[in-house]
Design a protein around this motif. Structure first.
Motif, PDB file in Angstrom:
ATOM      1  N   MET A   1       3.709 -23.272   8.496  1.00  0.00           N
ATOM      2  CA  MET A   1       4.494 -23.099   7.279  1.00  0.00           C
ATOM      3  C   MET A   1       3.665 -23.363   6.029  1.00  0.00           C
ATOM      4  O   MET A   1       3.999 -22.884   4.945  1.00  0.00           O
ATOM      5  CB  MET A   1       5.710 -24.037   7.299  1.00  0.00           C
ATOM      6  N   ARG A   2       2.561 -24.076   6.188  1.00  0.00           N
ATOM      7  CA  ARG A   2       1.661 -24.317   5.062  1.00  0.00           C
ATOM      8  C   ARG A   2       0.498 -23.337   5.041  1.00  0.00           C
ATOM      9  O   ARG A   2      -0.412 -23.460   4.224  1.00  0.00           O
ATOM     10  CB  ARG A   2       1.105 -25.751   5.130  1.00  0.00           C
ATOM     11  N   GLY A   3       0.511 -22.383   5.960  1.00  0.00           N
ATOM     12  CA  GLY A   3      -0.522 -21.359   5.990  1.00  0.00           C
ATOM     13  C   GLY A   3      -1.801 -21.756   6.705  1.00  0.00           C
ATOM     14  O   GLY A   3      -2.801 -21.046   6.634  1.00  0.00           O
TER      15      GLY A   3
ATOM     16  N   THR B   1      10.081 -35.480   1.953  1.00  0.00           N
ATOM     17  CA  THR B   1       8.778 -36.147   2.066  1.00  0.00           C
ATOM     18  C   THR B   1       7.934 -35.529   3.170  1.00  0.00           C
ATOM     19  O   THR B   1       6.748 -35.238   2.985  1.00  0.00           O
ATOM     20  CB  THR B   1       8.966 -37.651   2.350  1.00  0.00           C
ATOM     21  N   SER B   2       8.543 -35.324   4.343  1.00  0.00           N
ATOM     22  CA  SER B   2       7.782 -34.772   5.471  1.00  0.00           C
ATOM     23  C   SER B   2       7.409 -33.318   5.247  1.00  0.00           C
ATOM     24  O   SER B   2       6.409 -32.839   5.788  1.00  0.00           O
ATOM     25  CB  SER B   2       8.580 -34.924   6.770  1.00  0.00           C
ATOM     26  N   ASP B   3       8.195 -32.592   4.449  1.00  0.00           N
ATOM     27  CA  ASP B   3       7.825 -31.217   4.109  1.00  0.00           C
ATOM     28  C   ASP B   3       6.626 -31.198   3.162  1.00  0.00           C
ATOM     29  O   ASP B   3       5.811 -30.275   3.193  1.00  0.00           O
ATOM     30  CB  ASP B   3       9.008 -30.490   3.453  1.00  0.00           C
ATOM     31  N   LEU B   4       6.523 -32.222   2.321  1.00  0.00           N
ATOM     32  CA  LEU B   4       5.445 -32.260   1.331  1.00  0.00           C
ATOM     33  C   LEU B   4       4.139 -32.838   1.892  1.00  0.00           C
ATOM     34  O   LEU B   4       3.072 -32.260   1.714  1.00  0.00           O
ATOM     35  CB  LEU B   4       5.889 -33.077   0.112  1.00  0.00           C
TER      36      LEU B   4
ATOM     37  N   ALA C   1      13.406 -30.217   8.812  1.00  0.00           N
ATOM     38  CA  ALA C   1      13.184 -31.558   8.277  1.00  0.00           C
ATOM     39  C   ALA C   1      14.366 -32.015   7.421  1.00  0.00           C
ATOM     40  O   ALA C   1      14.901 -33.115   7.608  1.00  0.00           O
ATOM     41  CB  ALA C   1      11.895 -31.589   7.464  1.00  0.00           C
ATOM     42  N   GLN C   2      14.797 -31.162   6.501  1.00  0.00           N
ATOM     43  CA  GLN C   2      15.860 -31.586   5.594  1.00  0.00           C
ATOM     44  C   GLN C   2      17.232 -31.531   6.263  1.00  0.00           C
ATOM     45  O   GLN C   2      18.112 -32.342   5.954  1.00  0.00           O
ATOM     46  CB  GLN C   2      15.799 -30.739   4.318  1.00  0.00           C
TER      47      GLN C   2
ATOM     48  N   TRP D   1       4.611 -23.030   1.771  1.00  0.00           N
ATOM     49  CA  TRP D   1       6.002 -23.488   1.821  1.00  0.00           C
ATOM     50  C   TRP D   1       6.062 -24.995   1.678  1.00  0.00           C
ATOM     51  O   TRP D   1       5.243 -25.715   2.254  1.00  0.00           O
ATOM     52  CB  TRP D   1       6.600 -23.052   3.150  1.00  0.00           C
ATOM     53  N   HIS D   2       7.008 -25.479   0.906  1.00  0.00           N
ATOM     54  CA  HIS D   2       7.137 -26.921   0.721  1.00  0.00           C
ATOM     55  C   HIS D   2       8.600 -27.348   0.695  1.00  0.00           C
ATOM     56  O   HIS D   2       8.997 -28.257  -0.011  1.00  0.00           O
ATOM     57  CB  HIS D   2       6.436 -27.373  -0.566  1.00  0.00           C
TER      58      HIS D   2
END
Length: 501
Positions: A219-221, A91-94, A418-419, A261-262
Motif C-alpha cells: 500500500m506504500r508502493g 498511527t499504524s497506517d502512517l 487498520a482503522q 497510501w496513508h
C-alpha cells in the motif's frame, strides 16, 4: 495434533460434491516466529488483568480506597485504552505496523513504572491511564499485523496467538499474586504492578527484529520489500507470487493517484458513506467485539476473588490460589482453540463457546442464588461455583477470546483494516471498561446471582447474532473474504464456498 499440520483442511471435505479442497498446509516457521514476537505484546494486558485481581485486595487496604474507587481503578485501564485503540489505526497506517507495536510496548512500560512507584491513589491512576493507552495500541495492532503476514491456511492459528499470550499473561499475573502475597502490603502490590516494565522493555526491542507487514508495504508502493517478506512467509516461490498478485491487485483500487497510501478517507468510507458490504463487515466486527466484553469475562476475572469470597472462601491465599486454577483452565482451552481454528473454522468454535458460556453463567447464577438464601455454605455449592467459573472462562477461551481478534482483523479490506479494526477494538475497550466499572455496583443491587443470569442472557443473544450474521472465513485469503459479505442471502453455516475454494 502435530503443530506442522495446524490450519490444514480435511482431505475429504467436499469430495462427494466434486470439489477439490486446498492441499494440506504446513506451518511456516518464519511466519510463526513473527506472529509469536508480535503477540508477546499481549502478555502485558493479560498480566495486568491477572495481577490486578489480586493486587487490588492489598491496594484497597494499603491506600484505604472505597469500592467505587476500586471499580474506577480496575476499569480505568480499559476505558483509557480507548485512546490508544482509536489512535492506533491512523498511527499504524502512517508509521507501519511494526513501529506501532514498539510504541505500544514503550507506552505500557511508562505506565507500569508509574504504577509500581505510586505513592498515592492519584499517582496510581496516572499510571493506569498511560498503561491503558499502550494496551489500546497493542490490542489492535498485534492481530492486524499477524493477519496481514500470515498465509491463509494458517491465519486462524497465528492470529489467535495474541489471545493465547493474553491468557499466559493472566496466568503469570495469578502466579505472581500468589508468590508475592506474603510480602508486606505496602510492597507486594507495587511489585505486582511494576514488574510488568521488564517484559515491556524486552518486547519493545525484540519487535525491531520483525519485518514489516507485506500488505502495508504494498500500500506504500514498496513492492520489492513486500515480495521478499512473502517469499519467507510462503512455502514456495509460486505461493509467494500468487499472494503478491492478490495483494497488489486489491491495492490498485485502494491507493491515491500518487501511488502512496496513508489511510486517507477510511473513516468517511466506514462511517459516513459505507457500501452495503462494508456496512455488513462493520456490523460483524463491532458486534463480535461488543459481545466479547458484554460477556463479562474481564469483570469475572478482575473480581473473581470477590465472587469466591461471596461463595464462602475467605482466606486470601486460598482466594488467590483458586484464581490460579482458573488461569490454568483459561490458558489450556485457548491453546486448544487456536490449534483447531483452521481445521474446524471460526463459526463452530464461536457458537460452541457462547452456548457453553450461557449455560455456565446460568449455573453460576443458580449456585450464587442458593448461597444468598442459605445460612450455611455447603461444599457442593462452592464446588459448583468454582466449576461454573472455570467452565465460563474456558468456553470464552474456546470461542470469543481468540476468535474476536482473528475475525475482526481479517474481514476488513486492506485500505480499511487498520482503522476498521481500531474502531472495533474501541467498542471492545469501551464495553470492557463499562462492565468492569459497574460490575460490583450492579451486583450489589441485583446480587451476584442476578448479574450472572443477565450475562447468561447476553450470551444467548450473542449466539443468535453470530449464527445469522457471521459467515465462515477459514481458508480464505484476506482479499477473498470481502466477497463473503457481498451477498445478502449468504449462509455462513452451509455455504460450501466458505469451506473450500
Amino acid at each position: 495434533m502435530d503443530a506442522t499440520e495446524v490450519g490444514s483442511q480435511e482431505s475429504k471435505i467436499g469430495e462427494e460434491d466434486g470439489i477439490v479442497p486446498k492441499k494440506r498446509a504446513s506451518l511456516n516457521k518464519y511466519a510463526l516466529a513473527c506472529a509469536l514476537l508480535a503477540s508477546t505484546n499481549s502478555i502485558l494486558l493479560g498480566y495486568d488483568i491477572g495481577v490486578m485481581s489480586g493486587a487490588v485486595l492489598y491496594i484497597k487496604d494499603n491506600l484505604k480506597i472505597t469500592s467505587i474507587e476500586e471499580e474506577i481503578l480496575v476499569g480505568s485501564l480499559n476505558v483509557c485504552s480507548l485512546i490508544g485503540s482509536l489512535a492506533s489505526g491512523k498511527t499504524s497506517d502512517l508509521i507501519g505496523r511494526r513501529y506501532t507495536i514498539v510504541l505500544a510496548a514503550a507506552t505500557f512500560f511508562i505506565g507500569a513504572l508509574l504504577m509500581g512507584l505510586a505513592p498515592s491513589y492519584a499517582f496510581l491512576m496516572m499510571g493506569r491511564v498511560i498503561a491503558g493507552i499502550g494496551v489500546g495500541f497493542s490490542l489492535m495492532i498485534a492481530p492486524v499485523y499477524t493477519a496481514e503476514l500470515s498465509p491463509a491456511m494458517t491465519r486462524g492459528f497465528l492470529t489467535a496467538l495474541p489471545e493465547v499470550f493474553i491468557n499466559i499473561g493472566i496466568l503469570l499475573g495469578y502466579v505472581l499474586n500468589y508468590a508475592l502475597s506474603g510480602l508486606p502490603e505496602h510492597i507486594n502490590w507495587r511489585l505486582m504492578l511494576g514488574i510488568a516494565a521488564v517484559p515491556a522493555t524486552a518486547i519493545g526491542f525484540g519487535v525491531l527484529a520483525m519485518p514489516e507487514s507485506p500488505r502495508w508495504l504494498v500500500m506504500r508502493g514498496r513492492i520489492d520489500e513486500a515480495k521478499r517478506i512473502l517469499m519467507r512467509t510462503s512455502e514456495s516461490a509460486q505461493e509467494a507470487e500468487t499472494r503478491l498478485q492478490e495483494i497488489t491487485g486489491a491495492a490498485l483500487v485502494e491507493v491515491s493517484d500518487s501511488g502512496i497510501w496513508h489511510g486517507q478517507g477510511a473513516w468517511k468510507e466506514l462511517l459516513i458513506r459505507p457500501t452495503a458490504p462494508i456496512r455488513r463487515i462493520l456490523i460483524a466486527a463491532l458486534g463480535i467485539n461488543f459481545f466479547m466484553q458484554a460477556s463479562g469475562n474481564d469483570a469475572v476475572v478482575y473480581y473473581c476473588p470477590a465472587v469466591f469470597k461471596a461463595a464462602g472462601i475467605h482466606e486470601r491465599k486460598q482466594l488467590v490460589g483458586v484464581t490460579v486454577i482458573m488461569g490454568i483452565a483459561k490458558t489450556s482451552f485457548v491453546l486448544i482453540s487456536a490449534l483447531y481454528l483452521d481445521r474446524y473454522g471460526r463459526r463452530p468454535l464461536l457458537l460452541l463457546g457462547t452456548t457453553g458460556m450461557a449455560f455456565s453463567l446460568a449455573g453460576l447464577g443458580l449456585g450464587s442464588k442458593f448461597l444468598e438464601h442459605s445460612g450455611s455454605k455447603p461444599t457442593w455449592v462452592i464446588a459448583l461455583c468454582i466449576l461454573a467459573v472455570c467452565a465460563d472462562v474456558s468456553f470464552f477461551s474456546i470461542g470469543l477470546g481468540p476468535i474476536t481478534w482473528v475475525y475482526s482483523s481479517e474481514i476488513f479490506p486492506s485500505r480499511l483494516r487498520a482503522q476498521g479494526s481500531s474502531l472495533a477494538v474501541s467498542v471492545n475497550r469501551l464495553v470492557s471498561g463499562v462492565v468492569a466499572m459497574s460490575f460490583l455496583s450492579i451486583s450489589e443491587k441485583i446480587t451476584f446471582g442476578g448479574m450472572f443470569f443477565v450475562l447468561s442472557g447476553i450470551m444467548a443473544l450473542a449466539t443468535v447474532f453470530f449464527f445469522f450474521l457471521l459467515p465462515e472465513t477459514k481458508g480464505k485469503s484476506l482479499e477473498e473474504i470481502g466477497a463473503l459479505f457481498e451477498n445478502k442471502k449468504r449462509d455462513g453455516s452451509s455455504g460450501r464456498r466458505d469451506v473450500v475454494d
